[in-house]
Structures are given as C-alpha cells and as structure tokens.
Write a protein that holds these residues in place. Sequence first.
Motif, PDB file in Angstrom:
ATOM      1  N   UNK A 188       0.903  -1.412   0.126  1.00 35.55           N
ATOM      2  CA  UNK A 188       0.085  -0.119  -0.095  1.00 35.55           C
ATOM      3  C   UNK A 188       0.899   1.035  -0.087  1.00 35.55           C
ATOM      4  N   UNK A 189       2.275   1.096   0.142  1.00 35.09           N
ATOM      5  CA  UNK A 189       3.140   2.401   0.085  1.00 35.09           C
ATOM      6  C   UNK A 189       3.876   2.779   1.258  1.00 35.09           C
ATOM      7  N   UNK A 190       3.275   2.130   2.383  1.00 34.79           N
ATOM      8  CA  UNK A 190       3.863   2.545   3.743  1.00 34.79           C
ATOM      9  C   UNK A 190       5.285   1.881   3.817  1.00 34.79           C
ATOM     10  N   UNK A 191       6.028   2.449   4.432  1.00 33.74           N
ATOM     11  CA  UNK A 191       7.550   1.874   4.597  1.00 33.74           C
ATOM     12  C   UNK A 191       8.050   2.170   6.094  1.00 33.74           C
ATOM     13  N   UNK A 192       9.080   1.706   6.285  1.00 33.70           N
ATOM     14  CA  UNK A 192       9.634   1.507   7.735  1.00 33.70           C
ATOM     15  C   UNK A 192       9.165   0.874   8.639  1.00 33.70           C
ATOM     16  N   UNK A 193       9.627   0.974  10.075  1.00 38.79           N
ATOM     17  CA  UNK A 193       9.031   0.137  11.139  1.00 38.79           C
ATOM     18  C   UNK A 193       7.430  -0.050  11.191  1.00 38.79           C
ATOM     19  N   UNK A 194       7.158  -0.892  11.447  1.00 42.77           N
ATOM     20  CA  UNK A 194       5.641  -1.177  11.509  1.00 42.77           C
ATOM     21  C   UNK A 194       5.116  -0.555  12.810  1.00 42.77           C
ATOM     22  N   UNK A 195       5.701  -0.692  13.771  1.00 42.30           N
ATOM     23  CA  UNK A 195       5.091   0.060  15.157  1.00 42.30           C
ATOM     24  C   UNK A 195       4.919   1.711  14.961  1.00 42.30           C
ATOM     25  N   UNK A 196       5.340   2.032  13.951  1.00 45.18           N
ATOM     26  CA  UNK A 196       5.223   3.500  13.866  1.00 45.18           C
ATOM     27  C   UNK A 196       3.733   3.847  13.111  1.00 45.18           C
TER      28      UNK A 196
END
Length: 686
Positions: A152-160
Amino acid sequence: MLNLPISDLRFQISVVLLSTACLAAAQDIELKQVASPPVDKPNSHYVSNRAPLAVSPFVKLPIGQIKARGWLANELALEASGMTGHMEDISRWCKFDDNAWVDPQTPGKPGWEELPYWLKGYGDLGYVLGDAKINNESRRWIEAILKTQREDGWFGPRHLLASRDCNGKADLWPNMLALSILQSFYEATGDARVIPFMTKYFKWELDYPDKDFLLGYWPKIRGGDNLESVYWLYNRTGDAWLLALAKKIHTHTANWTGGVANLHGVNFCQSFREPAEYGMQAADAAFFKATENDYEQVMQQFGQVPGGMFGADENARRGFGDPRQGAETCSMAEFMHSFEILTRISGSSSWSDRCEDVAFNSFPAASTPDQTGLHYLTCPNQISLDPADKSPGIQNRGTMFSYSPGAVYRCCEHNVAMGWPYYAEELWLATADNGLAASLYAASEVSAKVGDGTEVKLVEETQYPFGETINLRLSTSKPVTFPLYLRVPAWCAAAEVSLNDSPLAGQGKGGGYIVIDREWAEGDHLTLHLPMRLSVRVWEKNKNSVSIDRGPITYALKIGEKWERYGGTDAWPDMQVLPTTAWNYGLVLDPKDPLGGLEFVPHSGPIAANPFTQSTAPSEIRAKARKIAAWKADAKGLVGTLQQSPIQSDSPEETVTLIPMGAARLRISQFPVIGNGPDAHEWKTP
C-alpha cells in the motif's frame, strides 16, 4: 551609556571594470549588483521548480559536482574518522542486526528518528568525500529501508503505524528523515527504484484520512520536511496530484504562517521555513514574509547574542535570553540547513550570511576538535564544560555541557552528521538564468553546466573566513557566455573584483550579488577581495553588552583549557573541559573611539587544516579589559548572567587575548563594558 558602532550598517561596494584586452572590450561587459538572479524562466540544465511552483532563483547542483578543499575538506575527513563515521559501533540505535529499519516486523527493536537522523548525514558525507567505504555502508542501510515498503506504500518500522505519541495513528516524522536519505541517494546514484518508491508512499499519504494525518507533536510541527520531499518528487515527475498532497501537508502542519508556532529549539530551526516552502505553490509573497517574521521574532527575543543562534536549552524561555543560554547541536545543524534551503528559494543573500555565522562561530565548538564527541548545548558565554547538572538555569537536567560520543545526547549525536556535508553541497549553486553562484565561500572546486550547456570547472582558492581574498580560476572546453554571481556579505564595506589581473569598476550596495555576465574562456581568473574590518556590536537588548567581530568571525576571550576524561572508553572517552585562567572580564572601550584599543594580530603562514582550536586559531585580537570581581559562577557552576553596562571596576587594566569564537570551547564572547562615569553600575551579587 556607550554609543558604539553597530555592525549591521549599510555599506557601499566598489567594483572597478577594466578589460585585459582593451577598453573597447570592457565596454561590452555589463557589471551589475542585484538582489538575486532573475526568475522569468527556470534553469535549463538542472532539475528546477516545475510550474505552477514559483521559479527558484538558485538550484542545488547534483551531489558530487562540488568538492571541498582546505579546512572544510578536513572537517569532513574528521567527521568520517570521528564519531559520525563510527556510529554503528557507538550508538545502540544504529545496530544493523537489531533495528526496526532493517526488520520492521519484529516488536521491540529500536526504530524511530535516530537511525535516519544519522544516515541522512552519513550518506551525504560519503557522497561529498567520494568515500567508497562510507558509500557501501550507507547503501546497506538504504537497501534495507527500500525493502520495508508494503504494497500500500507505507514503509519503515511497522510500530510507527500505530504510535502512542500520535493517538494510535501513524507517526510520519521518522519517514520524513528517511525521504531525505533517499533523495540524496537518488541524486548521487540515479537509482531507478527511488522515484516509484516515493511515489507509492506519497499516494499512501494522500489517501490517509485527513482526521488522522500529521497527528502527534513532532509530525505536526515538522511537516515542512515532508513538504520539501513532495516538491522534490513533483519536480522530477510532474504528477499533479502531488500538489494536492502538498496542500494537505501545509493545511495539517502547525501554523507557522500565523506566527511562531513552537519555541522548542530544534522545532523552530527546521520548521520556521515551512511558510516560504509552501509559498512556492501559493504564489503569495506573504508566505515568504511569514518565514522572515518568525525568524526575526525569535532572534529579537532570544537571539540577542553572537554566533547566529538563540537561547533554547531545549525550549526558548521568556526571561532566559542571556548568552549563558545554549543552543542544541541539533538546532545548529537544522538552522544551517534551513538557511541553505531559504537561500535557494528566496534568492536573498541574507540567509547565506546567517548560515556562515552559525557555521563559523557556533557549530565547530559543539564538537571536540577531532569530532570524537559533542555536547548538547553550546553557549556564547560558557566557562566550564563539566558533566554537572546546571538546571534550572539550563532547562534540562543532567549533563548538557560535557563532550560525549555515546548515548548521552540521543538526538544530537546522530543529527550532527548532516551539518558539514550539507554545507559543502551548497557552496555553489546553479542560477535560474543558467549561471553559477558562489553562495558560501570556502576553498573548493565545482563542475557545472552553464549558458548553452557547456560544462565548466571553477577552482576556488581562499583562506576564507579567515582570509579576505577569494581567487577563482575557470576551465572550459570552449568559450561560453554565462552570468557569474558573487555574494557580497552584509558586513563587507567595499568589495573589490579583478578579472584577469585587471580591476573592474562599478558601484553597488552592501548585500546581494555582484554579477559578471560575459563570454568566459579557458584560463580566465577572477579575484574577489572582501576587506574585513574590526567592529563592535552593541547588544542594547542584552544589558548593553558588546561583542567584537572581524568580517564573518566573532571573537571570544581565550580561556585556558584543561581537558580531562571522566567516563567513556579509551577509544571514545567522555571529556570535560575546565578553565585554568580568569574569565570574568569586562572590556575597556573608549566611547569616542571604541576600536582604538583593539589590535588585530594575524598569524603568519597558511591556516591550519583545522583552524577551530585554541592552538591553531589563525588570528587573535588584543583588547584592554578589567576583571569584574563580583562576576562569578552561580551555585551550579553556570556563568553569572550579564548586568547592565557600563560596569564599575577597580581592578587594574590588562591586555587580554580574543580568538575566533568557533575555536573557543570555553568562551566569553559577549562582554560587559567597563565605565567610570556617573552612569557606571556596580556589579551586584545575585
């Protein structure tokens, strides 16, 4: 009360125009002084603002086209060999095998701002140095970040995605830093994955519900960083929906257009520029004015001190504007970056002047000379760099002054990395009219396309900011016509230019740019002379105290330094610096001739590779002074606050030595003035 000259006077610039070939040829050269380059159309050779964004007067050159020399090259090398170059060994937030930026799914792994803070400076350090080792190490992290993107486009640590600090919604702040990393990576390598990666993420941001967008303290205050990345991508793709996202970001960011939205030091230093950034899209000069107003409001209240910074020992606090208040190292790096961006988008030379002020007078002293440690706060008046708690005079508790490479200063130890690399990347700028501009002066060389697209190289030889002369030599494969812009600092009373050993003639005012628009040929050389004069600045809003300047350099009292290790390891020690000589001096200045008692003493020979140390400072000033016996440190060891000048003193007159402020880790750079008339005050013990 003393009536001393103030340095921010308007000055005249003399320029003499004469051709080496003949006077007839000289008549064809148009020499002008301008506030900024024309913006009727964008630069033809480098990525510039696309319509409907306003044309930027200056354009950042691709990374790698500017190579630093001299002291700046040495600062970059020290950064590589020092703390920044070994952050994976030092910082618990930069361990590749235990990091949520590498493994975004596993709970409990660190993954917030620290890694991207460091990596955006560390990556650029490798690019500007051409250092293969750094480039390989930073690329390992970047490859890991690229792999974190979801469908879906999100990136980086999932907890954020569900942050407690953002009411359970997405914390967008750390990703803003990561976007800057990817921008530099693309500019340096042309990696084809970056553009679709950022496009996919920005579509996610556009679709993210407005009610949940930019929630939380840090994301909302610092949305301008996100805005800058959106414009960066728009200028490369032309996707119109990115302008809708830019408007969404501006709407949900804290309202910096309506005044100073936040007095946290770092927040202000990076966020006050947001109105000007959005002003490129809004096509309204009021947005640029809002940024200038925010700057002036904070500096008038909290920045009545030398060194280009303002007192915010975490937050700027009303009633705490004395020069013993400090600025975070983070704040310095962010302020310099904001000034560099604002130079490009506004064209005003004042932002480059402000950048140099911080870079020369405040930023070097934030770190040890070998850059193996830094401290949280650097103050214009700072008499002991010990680890003792200085609160409540300093807002934060704990050690704020001593030097450490470790986890003591969590944000600053990572964010300091961008200061010198970003500075080196902004020495030279392309101009909207296909010319080239010297924006920040330092020994360097630059290669750039100009005029009809011909690539030229300019080599800059100078000892600036410690020397007055800047020599430029041009190489080109064929003659090419283009404008060359030379910034005239506001402090310069009379800039002089010679072309091919012949003086040029003309007249102009202080500030802005001298522009020489002509056909340039192989071997052309130009000399810019920026005479530096001593001046006394009176800080009327800060007890009529004074500081001493010469050109862009402010001078501070030379205080004996005793360096001691108090912790850390042999490789990465924690250090304190204690005074070994007196510091409680007021200057003796003749009201009728305040400069008469000051003697400037240059040191002979070339400047040292690192001029920002007591032992290598390229010059000094000798001044008359008297001790103020009642001026003492407070109970916490913090230098006593200034009192209203002039001050009475029965102590004998002495000659003291002042050195460049950036070379003074212990420093008094803002002095009381000694007086013996009826208006002189007795220094009162608090």
